[in-house]
Design a protein around this motif. Structure first.
Motif, PDB file in Angstrom:
ATOM      1  N   ASN A   1      -4.748  -0.564   8.439  1.00 50.49           N
ATOM      2  CA  ASN A   1      -5.236   0.793   8.640  1.00 50.49           C
ATOM      3  C   ASN A   1      -5.395   1.507   7.297  1.00 50.49           C
ATOM      4  O   ASN A   1      -4.444   1.634   6.515  1.00 50.49           O
ATOM      5  CB  ASN A   1      -4.264   1.580   9.534  1.00 50.49           C
ATOM      6  N   THR A   2      -6.614   1.985   7.019  1.00 43.77           N
ATOM      7  CA  THR A   2      -6.905   2.617   5.730  1.00 43.77           C
ATOM      8  C   THR A   2      -6.808   4.141   5.777  1.00 43.77           C
ATOM      9  O   THR A   2      -7.152   4.800   4.790  1.00 43.77           O
ATOM     10  CB  THR A   2      -8.309   2.209   5.246  1.00 43.77           C
ATOM     11  N   ALA A   3      -6.378   4.697   6.895  1.00 50.73           N
ATOM     12  CA  ALA A   3      -6.286   6.157   6.993  1.00 50.73           C
ATOM     13  C   ALA A   3      -5.336   6.743   5.952  1.00 50.73           C
ATOM     14  O   ALA A   3      -5.661   7.780   5.330  1.00 50.73           O
ATOM     15  CB  ALA A   3      -5.851   6.559   8.406  1.00 50.73           C
ATOM     16  N   PRO A   4      -4.160   6.144   5.684  1.00 53.23           N
ATOM     17  CA  PRO A   4      -3.313   6.699   4.614  1.00 53.23           C
ATOM     18  C   PRO A   4      -3.981   6.678   3.250  1.00 53.23           C
ATOM     19  O   PRO A   4      -3.813   7.608   2.445  1.00 53.23           O
ATOM     20  CB  PRO A   4      -2.074   5.795   4.639  1.00 53.23           C
ATOM     21  N   LEU A   5      -4.771   5.642   2.988  1.00 51.25           N
ATOM     22  CA  LEU A   5      -5.505   5.581   1.721  1.00 51.25           C
ATOM     23  C   LEU A   5      -6.519   6.708   1.632  1.00 51.25           C
ATOM     24  O   LEU A   5      -6.689   7.337   0.580  1.00 51.25           O
ATOM     25  CB  LEU A   5      -6.211   4.228   1.604  1.00 51.25           C
ATOM     26  N   ALA A   6      -7.205   6.957   2.730  1.00 49.08           N
ATOM     27  CA  ALA A   6      -8.196   8.039   2.740  1.00 49.08           C
ATOM     28  C   ALA A   6      -7.537   9.387   2.482  1.00 49.08           C
ATOM     29  O   ALA A   6      -8.059  10.212   1.720  1.00 49.08           O
ATOM     30  CB  ALA A   6      -8.937   8.044   4.075  1.00 49.08           C
TER      31      ALA A   6
ATOM     32  N   LEU B   1      -7.382  -2.623  -3.444  1.00 46.44           N
ATOM     33  CA  LEU B   1      -6.507  -2.349  -2.304  1.00 46.44           C
ATOM     34  C   LEU B   1      -7.333  -2.027  -1.057  1.00 46.44           C
ATOM     35  O   LEU B   1      -7.029  -2.493   0.053  1.00 46.44           O
ATOM     36  CB  LEU B   1      -5.577  -1.186  -2.650  1.00 46.44           C
ATOM     37  N   ILE B   2      -8.393  -1.242  -1.227  1.00 53.31           N
ATOM     38  CA  ILE B   2      -9.281  -0.929  -0.098  1.00 53.31           C
ATOM     39  C   ILE B   2      -9.942  -2.197   0.429  1.00 53.31           C
ATOM     40  O   ILE B   2      -9.987  -2.450   1.650  1.00 53.31           O
ATOM     41  CB  ILE B   2     -10.339   0.103  -0.529  1.00 53.31           C
ATOM     42  N   GLU B   3     -10.472  -3.007  -0.490  1.00 53.82           N
ATOM     43  CA  GLU B   3     -11.161  -4.233  -0.071  1.00 53.82           C
ATOM     44  C   GLU B   3     -10.229  -5.171   0.681  1.00 53.82           C
ATOM     45  O   GLU B   3     -10.610  -5.763   1.702  1.00 53.82           O
ATOM     46  CB  GLU B   3     -11.747  -4.930  -1.301  1.00 53.82           C
ATOM     47  N   ARG B   4      -8.995  -5.325   0.206  1.00 54.88           N
ATOM     48  CA  ARG B   4      -8.059  -6.233   0.871  1.00 54.88           C
ATOM     49  C   ARG B   4      -7.599  -5.672   2.219  1.00 54.88           C
ATOM     50  O   ARG B   4      -7.374  -6.425   3.162  1.00 54.88           O
ATOM     51  CB  ARG B   4      -6.849  -6.494  -0.028  1.00 54.88           C
ATOM     52  N   CYS B   5      -7.446  -4.356   2.318  1.00 60.31           N
ATOM     53  CA  CYS B   5      -7.070  -3.755   3.597  1.00 60.31           C
ATOM     54  C   CYS B   5      -8.160  -3.973   4.646  1.00 60.31           C
ATOM     55  O   CYS B   5      -7.866  -4.212   5.825  1.00 60.31           O
ATOM     56  CB  CYS B   5      -6.804  -2.262   3.422  1.00 60.31           C
ATOM     57  N   VAL B   6      -9.421  -3.903   4.216  1.00 63.33           N
ATOM     58  CA  VAL B   6     -10.519  -4.164   5.148  1.00 63.33           C
ATOM     59  C   VAL B   6     -10.496  -5.615   5.603  1.00 63.33           C
ATOM     60  O   VAL B   6     -10.687  -5.930   6.782  1.00 63.33           O
ATOM     61  CB  VAL B   6     -11.868  -3.807   4.497  1.00 63.33           C
ATOM     62  N   VAL B   7     -10.247  -6.541   4.670  1.00 71.27           N
ATOM     63  CA  VAL B   7     -10.224  -7.964   5.013  1.00 71.27           C
ATOM     64  C   VAL B   7      -9.051  -8.282   5.938  1.00 71.27           C
ATOM     65  O   VAL B   7      -9.199  -9.015   6.930  1.00 71.27           O
ATOM     66  CB  VAL B   7     -10.139  -8.814   3.722  1.00 71.27           C
ATOM     67  N   ARG B   8      -7.884  -7.722   5.672  1.00 68.81           N
ATOM     68  CA  ARG B   8      -6.680  -8.022   6.449  1.00 68.81           C
ATOM     69  C   ARG B   8      -6.537  -7.156   7.696  1.00 68.81           C
ATOM     70  O   ARG B   8      -5.637  -7.392   8.498  1.00 68.81           O
ATOM     71  CB  ARG B   8      -5.435  -7.839   5.577  1.00 68.81           C
TER      72      ARG B   8
ATOM     73  N   MET C   1       0.826  -1.207   0.000  1.00 69.84           N
ATOM     74  CA  MET C   1       0.000   0.000   0.000  1.00 69.84           C
ATOM     75  C   MET C   1       0.862   1.259   0.000  1.00 69.84           C
ATOM     76  O   MET C   1       0.558   2.229  -0.710  1.00 69.84           O
ATOM     77  CB  MET C   1      -0.928  -0.008   1.207  1.00 69.84           C
ATOM     78  N   GLU C   2       1.927   1.241   0.778  1.00 69.06           N
ATOM     79  CA  GLU C   2       2.807   2.403   0.841  1.00 69.06           C
ATOM     80  C   GLU C   2       3.458   2.698  -0.506  1.00 69.06           C
ATOM     81  O   GLU C   2       3.705   3.867  -0.838  1.00 69.06           O
ATOM     82  CB  GLU C   2       3.876   2.180   1.911  1.00 69.06           C
ATOM     83  N   GLN C   3       3.729   1.658  -1.301  1.00 68.35           N
ATOM     84  CA  GLN C   3       4.314   1.884  -2.624  1.00 68.35           C
ATOM     85  C   GLN C   3       3.274   2.345  -3.641  1.00 68.35           C
ATOM     86  O   GLN C   3       3.594   3.065  -4.583  1.00 68.35           O
ATOM     87  CB  GLN C   3       4.977   0.597  -3.126  1.00 68.35           C
ATOM     88  N   ILE C   4       2.031   1.908  -3.462  1.00 65.54           N
ATOM     89  CA  ILE C   4       0.983   2.242  -4.438  1.00 65.54           C
ATOM     90  C   ILE C   4       0.397   3.618  -4.165  1.00 65.54           C
ATOM     91  O   ILE C   4      -0.111   4.289  -5.085  1.00 65.54           O
ATOM     92  CB  ILE C   4      -0.113   1.149  -4.422  1.00 65.54           C
TER      93      ILE C   4
END
Length: 682
Positions: free
Chosen positions: A464-469, A454-461, A432-435
């Motif tokens: 933390n999705t705050a950087p994505l947001a 990426l969002i879906e897999r972060c939720v499953v695993r 995630m950090e690279q993408i």
């Protein structure tokens, strides 16, 4: 007397000759088109030709090998005009499907089968009537499928190569698959039964069971697997046959299906629906043990005649690649991932070493597939099914350090999706950090599939999705209302107040991917869903109504009203925005689904639900006069609302409660403790 109007000159004569040749070619039966010859051993050993692709170029001046398919396809005859007219009308009847009940449809299908008796092969090879054959097969019971299957026996080698009959074979295999484990019930041939059969004109039951018929198909195609692997029309039928013999699901409706190409016509025959005996074609089935042996032999016969170089060339062959995908997926998923350790396995022959170090043969092969529109599909299949040890080596030595740049590429990005699906929590966090730096560019070019997965897999695993947001918020404009417009590509939705939008070039695919991204964000608890909820509240009522009536964007509203991330405070503010417009929405095919979602959204807001029901009751005649309106009326239990208001209120309040209240939970806990004390005291 006036002269005959004739054209003079050399050009006129040449045009007349061309017209005559064209008429002669159009009148000739299509079956006379020569097929490609089976490649010789020498040609297989030479992987590349002058054009750079040995698999696409097969010399036609070589003598034909013994046992290879003949150039001359058998001609089964043509239907006369009366027969074509009858079957065309039958096709229209089945297409409309306006039968009063199942019995009427069954009688009609029986009558079509009686009319088609002795003409089955003609119909299957007919350009206009082969579609009827496909519909007929999909609506047939197992008895009718067995009878039709028996008519095709002995002709499959030619039928699977025919432009139209190959699709009939494909549909036949799929619908016959659920019956391979059924025992054949043969009725005793008494004098009375024979007399009845003679009066009704029914045909005798075939001697072979469906399982035996499938094995006879395998025998007919024996020795030609290598040729059929890259045959234009036979290849898709062979893929279906392999999956059916292995007992694997066959789903033509899936976008990820390797059974049929994207150009295949969807005739509504075989998708995710159940077959005649009620068994779905999208589920695994039990098959006889000798089917497993047959599949292994077919797979071995297909690739044993090919050297490693030619096998790798098939990875980028537009016809051979999908078959190779099926072979790899069966080898790794059906027969176990340990089969990849066999040096003669397809996976090991494609990937000779498991180091994937830069400059190795495996790394060179994978890099060639990664950016190839055809080859990347095989790489997706390999990443999805390859053993864990091989996957870790591929990711660590080849993909991990470059996953950000791979995600930016339109073709390699789909392979990244398969990688993300298999990564653990720590590796997913690093990926995630690279993408993240690529997200603004991906969003600008409407390539939202990588951020969505990426969002879906972060939720499953549990990542933390705050950087994505933060990255998505920075990639969009600051205004919440415009942010949703940017994600959903609302520039292509016409507004009533504006004649046209400047950027009206958003394609349906871009709108779909934008909607899927917004839905994935809504399903992620925390700042990601908060971005969409804030944008929805910032929209005007006019825009919300346009969203509700848009087939793609309305899914975002439905999810926002029903997902667990939707808070009571949000729903209280949001649901009231639709009051006064429920009639308009209920009469729209997409808007009616939003009205249905409002029933769930007001689960803990009874006063809002009652107000909406009152509004719907005022437009009863208009709703009852519409198909989608009647569905809304039924889903809201409006008959109960009008006649027995108290029962409707009880039902509405009952749906409001999701599980026991805190008081009921406390009472249950106290009762359990008292029971435990009583048992210990005794």
């Amino acid at each position: 007397m006036p002269r005959e109007n004739k054209k003079r000159g050399r050009r006129a004569a040449e045009k007349a000759e061309k017209d005559a040749a064209k008429r002669k070619r159009d009148e000739a039966p299509e079956d006379s088109t020569p097929k490609r010859l089976k490649p010789t051993t020498d040609e297989m050993e030479a992987p590349l030709n002058d054009f750079g692709h040995g698999v696409d170029y097969i010399r036609l001046d070589e003598p034909q090998e013994e046992g290879a398919p003949s150039n001359d396809m058998p001609f089964y005859g043509l239907l006369d005009s009366d027969e074509q007219e009858y079957f065309s009308r039958a096709n229209e009847m089945l297409e409309l499907n306006q039968f009063q009940d199942q019995e009427e449809r069954r009688l009609f299908i029986d009558s079509v089968y009686r009319e088609a008796r002795g003409k089955e092969l003609k119909i299957a090879c007919s350009q206009s009537c082969s579609r009827l054959m496909e519909k007929l097969i999909s609506m047939s019971d197992i008895r009718q499928i067995r009878q039709l299957f028996s008519k095709f026996l002995g002709h499959f080698l030619h039928l699977v190569q025919h432009r139209f009959a190959s699709h009939c074979c494909e549909t036949l295999f799929i619908n016959a698959a659920p019956g391979v484990t059924q025992k054949t019930q043969k009725t005793p041939k008494t004098k009375e039964s024979r007399a009845d059969a003679g009066e009704e004109g029914d045909e005798p039951e075939p001697e072979l069971s469906l399982a035996e018929m499938f094995m006879q198909v395998v025998e007919e195609l024996e020795g030609n697997w290598g040729f059929l692997l890259t045959e234009r029309f036979a290849s898709h039928t062979i893929r279906v046959l392999l999956l059916v013999l292995a007992g694997e699901p066959v789903d033509l409706s899936s976008n990820e299906s390797v059974v049929a190409s994207r150009k295949k016509e969807r005739l509504g025959t075989v998708t995710t629906e159940a077959t005649a005996d009620g068994e779905s074609t999208t589920q695994k089935r039990g098959v006889p043990e000798y089917f497993e042996t047959a599949v292994k032999k077919i797979m071995n016969d297909m690739v044993s005649v090919l050297d490693d170089t030619y096998l790798r060339a098939l990875a980028t062959h537009p016809v051979g690649n999908p078959v190779l995908q099926v072979l790899v997926s069966l080898e790794l998923s059906h027969f176990g991932k340990s089969s990849a350790k066999d040096p003669n396995s397809i996976t090991r022959r494609l990937v000779s070493d498991d180091t994937f170090e830069e400059g190795s043969a495996s790394a060179t092969f994978v890099r060639g597939l990664l950016y190839d529109p055809v080859g990347s599909r095989l790489l997706e299949t390999m990443v999805r099914y390859m053993p864990g040890k091989l996957f870790k080596s591929l990711y660590k030595n080849f993909m991990r350090d470059q996953i950000g740049s791979f995600a930016r590429n339109q073709t390699a990005g789909y392979v990244v999706l398969r990688l993300l699906e298999r990564l653990g929590k720590d590796d997913l966090q690093a990926a995630m950090e690279q993408i993240l730096p690529q997200i603004p560019n991906l969003l600008e070019r409407s390539r939202t599939v990588v951020p969505r997965v990426l969002i879906e897999r972060c939720v499953v695993r549990g990542v933390n999705t705050a950087p994505l947001a933060r990255s998505l918020e920075a990639a969009c404009v600051r205004d919440p209302a415009t942010r949703l417009e940017q994600i959903l590509r609302l520039d292509s939705i016409p507004k009533e107040s504006e004649p046209s939008s400047k950027e009206s070039g958003s394609t349906p695919a871009e709108k779909l991917h934008g909607s899927l991204l917004a839905q994935a964000m809504l399903a992620a608890p925390g700042p990601l869903s908060a971005l969409i909820y804030a944008s929805l509240l910032a929209q005007s009522t006019e825009t919300l109504l346009q969203l509700a009536k848009d087939p793609t964007a309305s899914r975002v509203l439905q999810q926002a009203l029903t997902l667990p991330t939707s808070t009571r405070q949000f729903r209280r503010q949001f649901t009231t925005r639709f009051t006064g417009h429920l009639k308009d929405l209920a009469l729209d095919s997409s808007g009616s689904r939003v009205v249905d979602a409002l029933w769930t959204a007001t689960q803990d807001l009874f006063f809002v639900k009652e107000r909406m029901a009152q509004e719907l009751s005022q437009h009863e005649l208009a709703l009852r006069d519409s198909f989608v309106g009647r569905a809304v009326w039924r889903n809201w239990s409006m008959d109960l609302y009008k006649r027995r208001r108290g029962e409707w209120a009880a039902k509405a309040k009952e749906s409001d409660r999701q599980g026991p209240s805190k008081l009921e939970q406390a009472r249950a806990k106290f009762a359990a403790e008292e029971d435990a004390k009583d048992k210990t005291s005794k």
